[in-house]
Scaffold this motif. Structure first.
Motif, PDB file in Angstrom:
ATOM      1  N   LYS A  27      47.068  62.830  -1.108  1.00  0.00           N
ATOM      2  CA  LYS A  27      48.402  62.234  -1.213  1.00  0.00           C
ATOM      3  C   LYS A  27      48.638  61.838  -2.662  1.00  0.00           C
ATOM      4  CE  LYS A  27      49.304  58.312   1.127  1.00  0.00           C
ATOM      5  NZ  LYS A  27      49.584  57.544   2.362  1.00  0.00           N
ATOM      6  N   ARG A  28      49.859  62.032  -3.136  1.00  0.00           N
ATOM      7  CA  ARG A  28      50.236  61.601  -4.486  1.00  0.00           C
ATOM      8  C   ARG A  28      51.437  60.679  -4.377  1.00  0.00           C
ATOM      9  NH1 ARG A  28      46.118  63.435  -5.338  1.00  0.00           N
ATOM     10  NH2 ARG A  28      45.424  65.107  -6.709  1.00  0.00           N
ATOM     11  N   THR A  29      51.478  59.695  -5.262  1.00  0.00           N
ATOM     12  CA  THR A  29      52.551  58.703  -5.234  1.00  0.00           C
ATOM     13  C   THR A  29      53.356  58.762  -6.537  1.00  0.00           C
ATOM     14  OG1 THR A  29      51.159  57.299  -3.865  1.00  0.00           O
ATOM     15  CG2 THR A  29      53.035  56.243  -4.937  1.00  0.00           C
ATOM     16  N   GLU A  50      56.112  59.747  -1.717  1.00  0.00           N
ATOM     17  CA  GLU A  50      54.732  60.184  -1.479  1.00  0.00           C
ATOM     18  C   GLU A  50      54.744  61.616  -0.969  1.00  0.00           C
ATOM     19  OE1 GLU A  50      52.019  56.290  -0.967  1.00  0.00           O
ATOM     20  OE2 GLU A  50      52.634  57.266   0.895  1.00  0.00           O
ATOM     21  N   ASP A  56      52.124  64.542   0.628  1.00  0.00           N
ATOM     22  CA  ASP A  56      50.776  64.840   1.116  1.00  0.00           C
ATOM     23  C   ASP A  56      50.644  66.334   1.382  1.00  0.00           C
ATOM     24  OD1 ASP A  56      52.151  65.191   3.488  1.00  0.00           O
ATOM     25  OD2 ASP A  56      51.033  63.697   4.622  1.00  0.00           O
ATOM     26  N   THR A  94      45.564  56.904 -10.341  1.00  0.00           N
ATOM     27  CA  THR A  94      44.415  56.288  -9.690  1.00  0.00           C
ATOM     28  C   THR A  94      44.907  55.460  -8.507  1.00  0.00           C
ATOM     29  OG1 THR A  94      44.624  54.268 -10.998  1.00  0.00           O
ATOM     30  CG2 THR A  94      43.264  56.024 -11.931  1.00  0.00           C
ATOM     31  N   GLN A  95      43.981  55.062  -7.671  1.00  0.00           N
ATOM     32  CA  GLN A  95      44.339  54.185  -6.555  1.00  0.00           C
ATOM     33  C   GLN A  95      44.937  52.874  -7.064  1.00  0.00           C
ATOM     34  OE1 GLN A  95      44.711  54.394  -3.235  1.00  0.00           O
ATOM     35  NE2 GLN A  95      44.447  56.550  -3.723  1.00  0.00           N
ATOM     36  N   GLU A  96      44.419  52.424  -8.220  1.00  0.00           N
ATOM     37  CA  GLU A  96      44.946  51.202  -8.829  1.00  0.00           C
ATOM     38  C   GLU A  96      46.413  51.387  -9.200  1.00  0.00           C
ATOM     39  OE1 GLU A  96      45.388  47.695  -9.469  1.00  0.00           O
ATOM     40  OE2 GLU A  96      43.452  48.358  -8.661  1.00  0.00           O
ATOM     41  N   GLU A  97      46.724  52.556  -9.763  1.00  0.00           N
ATOM     42  CA  GLU A  97      48.118  52.830 -10.136  1.00  0.00           C
ATOM     43  C   GLU A  97      49.004  52.979  -8.908  1.00  0.00           C
ATOM     44  OE1 GLU A  97      46.996  55.178 -14.285  1.00  0.00           O
ATOM     45  OE2 GLU A  97      48.615  55.982 -13.023  1.00  0.00           O
ATOM     46  N   VAL A  98      48.461  53.542  -7.837  1.00  0.00           N
ATOM     47  CA  VAL A  98      49.233  53.633  -6.590  1.00  0.00           C
ATOM     48  C   VAL A  98      49.620  52.231  -6.157  1.00  0.00           C
ATOM     49  CG1 VAL A  98      49.109  54.175  -4.127  1.00  0.00           C
ATOM     50  CG2 VAL A  98      48.198  55.804  -5.803  1.00  0.00           C
ATOM     51  N   ARG A  99      48.626  51.335  -6.144  1.00  0.00           N
ATOM     52  CA  ARG A  99      48.906  49.953  -5.730  1.00  0.00           C
ATOM     53  C   ARG A  99      49.948  49.313  -6.637  1.00  0.00           C
ATOM     54  NH1 ARG A  99      43.602  49.894  -3.838  1.00  0.00           N
ATOM     55  NH2 ARG A  99      42.757  49.604  -5.926  1.00  0.00           N
TER      56      ARG A  99
END
Lengths: 476, 476
Positions: free
Chosen positions: B224-226, B284, B286, B316-321
């Protein structure tokens, strides 16, 4: 079927007034032509009316309602269950002239159509904007969207893209009371009111006569790849189907043929098939070009495994045609061998397919009737073809008990008697094996709400019961 | 709401017998706790019963049916329309103890559950096999599948994966007559009988009480990309939504916030937002890993264009958040500013969103009520939040005419009054603006088939009319 009494002069006059100039036919030849569908059932109506618009349909419904004349909506007669056969006489309302695309709205991914438009015309118009409408019955070139909706008819693409119920936003219909009903929304979400849209879809013209539909469109995929897998047994093929359906890339077609079908093709066509082939899968994968090769490989990986004799991927359009030629050789071969074959379209959960195919093989031996199975494996939708010889009284007598046993096996495997063909006349005496008395009572209650005079395609889709209106005057 | 007369001793005894030991509560404190949902409506029931199984539910329905006691099924009370608020008294049937997953069948991509299971528990169990169930309301961690089905509740993923109606194969329900009804199939195709499954879904507990559901599972995407797109106006953002929805890669979430929402976040959080931001999209995508980058770029390409100030992809997951933090800051900010805000969830065709947002801005000025819009842009599902101050009598008086004007605008844009929240009590006086008298009459007729004594969640989902049973004895 005994022909019903002719319509009275006053009834005919009322129908002519409602139909409008040039839209009523009563000549026996015209009536004959509208008396059949793609089953072997036939009964001429007493009149044929060409539908022109919602207001005219409403007038026709009122004329029939006031005289208890059965009214049967009809697309192009490609159904296989006799659902449009006027077995009680009455009026066939043909939608062949009500075939316009009223609106094409790519921004909102929808199309508004009249029910007489062919599936193919919808696909062509949608494709010009990069879209398609997923339902794709074999008869797509000729069948109408109204018929597709009446039966909830699907086809190979349903495995990925769903049936008409998943691809229709709203409907306009005239109920048996003669009221114009608009259902649904123009949005992909909507929760105001009961879901009357899906209730009408698949109701085989017994609740309302569709006069307009808002179809939900899907963007065409960029690319497609075609694979053919050949297996040493139908069990091996069915296990491959389960593996394919358990991984994330859902194919846009996942069709199968059993060993009997393969034997048939080998005999009647030149399509190349290895010795020992007991099951065959045709697999199509669609995706954006960038991910297509990888997506295809994922599906191919799942398709390989124990019992897989070969897995061939088409590299050119010519090879695609060659792979499909095997599948396409089947129907002519079946027609050649058994022009009066009985074709059922049961469905079972995908993992139960091997069991059901084994059951079918046992029934074939027990009743000495050749049976060929093929169909939409991704949905567990199996077309069971009993190749009966109409000149063999033993086979003809055996067909009914054989079918009854088949239906019992299907239900004990948590399946359904029809995946896409519907009930009509052909299966109405069997539906109470699948549907509970509670469900049938509710269906009858709902039918009475929509059609209190029981004029809309009466007696179809449900077990026939002595009608409370049995003594009604009947078209007088 | 005036409290109804207490239940008679004999009625309580009958309910206790039906409920079984330990399953009936009548203490005022217990009743109070089951009298509200996530709307501001509250009315305590006269009794609470904990559902344990289908047979017990049937017995409870029979006890209520024989005494005309209203019976209201309840999950966890996360609904926003008062649909589970017992405004006529009666019995709340709570499903919190009937929360088991009965069967998980990855081979056939289905799961059989009791209605009290939480959405989250279903997702966790499915994920262990690589699947998910698409409906994902904001309250997923806590709300029940039974509630999701009763409202046809969706969430962001609906844009790609559909609502409960597209993701449920069959149901078990007890009708108001006290009969156990099984609907649907275990296959992905089935056309025997009317579609009672979808009729029950979204009927807000007025037709039957669900006791079991067969959920259709979907394989989890690999990756998945955000993306976050910021636009100079809501019009520019809405045009981007139209472009995104017209190309073949359907995002699995396509959420938006308008300029008012952005201003709110800027004021109450530290989320970074550029000056001049008038609209924001969270997107998002997927797909299988192999095609993910390309699929994301296709969507990104559509998201760019006139008025796009920035388009950021999380690496990164951090950037997604961090990207989602902006969206997640909105609800606390709104609660802070207007704890008693009115939240509507209208939907319009995607291309009409800019018009509707403009209409909302005009209404906000005209009635001097701050209005913030956000929601599921891919479905045109707009959460219109009127930030009323309950201490300001002018604003409170203006809210109703403002809402009425909003609803008229929505309907004139071919929209619907509710995309996913439903009707309940909150919108029942408005549904006859959207539904025709024909549709409402059919709904009432269908309701009478399923629930002839009108005990199942009476008065919800439809305009309240003088009941033909108004003089009924009432729990005596």
């Amino acid at each position: 079927m005994t022909p019903p009494a002719p319509l009275s002069e006053s009834a005919l006059q009322a129908l002519a007034n409602a139909a409008g100039p040039g839209n009523l036919r009563t000549a026996p030849g015209d009536c004959w032509a509208y008396g059949g569908d793609n089953s072997r059932l036939h009964a001429p109506p007493q009149a044929v009316i060409f539908a022109t618009d919602t207001a005219q349909v409403q007038a026709v419904v009122e004329a029939c309602r006031d005289r208890w004349i059965p009214l049967i909506a009809r697309g192009r007669g490609t159904g296989t269950t006799g659902a449009t056969v006027p077995d009680r006489g009455g009026v066939v309302l043909s939608f062949e002239r009500m075939d316009r695309i009223l609106e094409l709205d790519p921004d909102n991914r929808l199309m508004v159509v009249q029910p007489g438009v062919t599936n193919q015309a919808v696909q062509d118009a949608a494709a010009a904007h990069g879209f398609f409408w997923p339902p794709d019955p074999t008869s797509a070139a000729y069948c109408t969207v109204g018929g597709n909706l009446a039966y909830n008819a699907a086809g190979p693409r349903a495995v990925k893209y769903g049936t008409p119920r998943e691809n229709t936003l709203g409907l306009t219909a005239v109920t048996g009371s003669g009221r114009v009903l608009r259902t649904g929304v123009r949005t992909t979400k909507g929760v105001v009111g009961y879901d009357l849209t899906r209730l009408l879809i698949g109701s085989e013209g017994t609740l309302g006569i569709l006069t307009e539909a808002v179809l939900r469109l899907t963007p065409l995929a960029e690319g497609k790849r075609t694979l053919q897998g050949i297996y040493d047994s139908m069990e091996a093929a069915a296990r491959a189907v389960s593996r394919i359906m358990a991984q994330p890339v859902i194919p846009c077609a996942l069709e199968f043929m059993d060993g009997q079908a393969i034997a048939m093709i080998r005999q009647y066509s030149t399509a190349p098939l290895p010795e020992g082939a007991g099951g065959l899968l045709m697999i199509e994968v669609d995706a954006p070009e960038a991910g297509l090769a990888e997506a295809t490989e994922r599906v191919a990986e799942a398709a390989r495994g124990q019992g897989c004799l070969s897995l061939t991927q088409a590299r050119t359009q010519e090879e695609v045609r060659a792979l499909w030629a095997t599948r396409k050789a089947l129907s002519p071969a079946l027609r050649h061998v058994a022009p009066k074959k009985i074709n059922e379209d049961v469905a079972v959960p995908v993992s139960r397919m091997p069991d059901l195919i084994r059951d079918v093989e046992a029934l074939s031996r027990e009743y000495a009737i050749p049976i060929v199975c093929f169909g939409h494996a991704g949905n567990g939708n199996i077309h069971v073809n009993l190749l009966v010889d109409p000149d063999d009284p033993r086979q003809m007598a055996a067909a009914t008990p054989c079918l009854e046993r088949l239906f019992d096996r299907v239900l004990s495997q948590q399946g359904t008697l029809s995946g896409e063909h519907g009930v009509g006349i052909a299966k109405r005496d069997y539906v109470d094996r699948e549907l509970s008395p509670e469900a049938l009572d509710l269906m009858r209650g709902i039918k009475a709400c929509f059609d209190p005079a029981d004029i809309l395609n009466p007696g179809k889709g449900m077990p026939v019961q002595p009608s409370p209106l049995a003594s009604r005057p009947g078209g007088a």
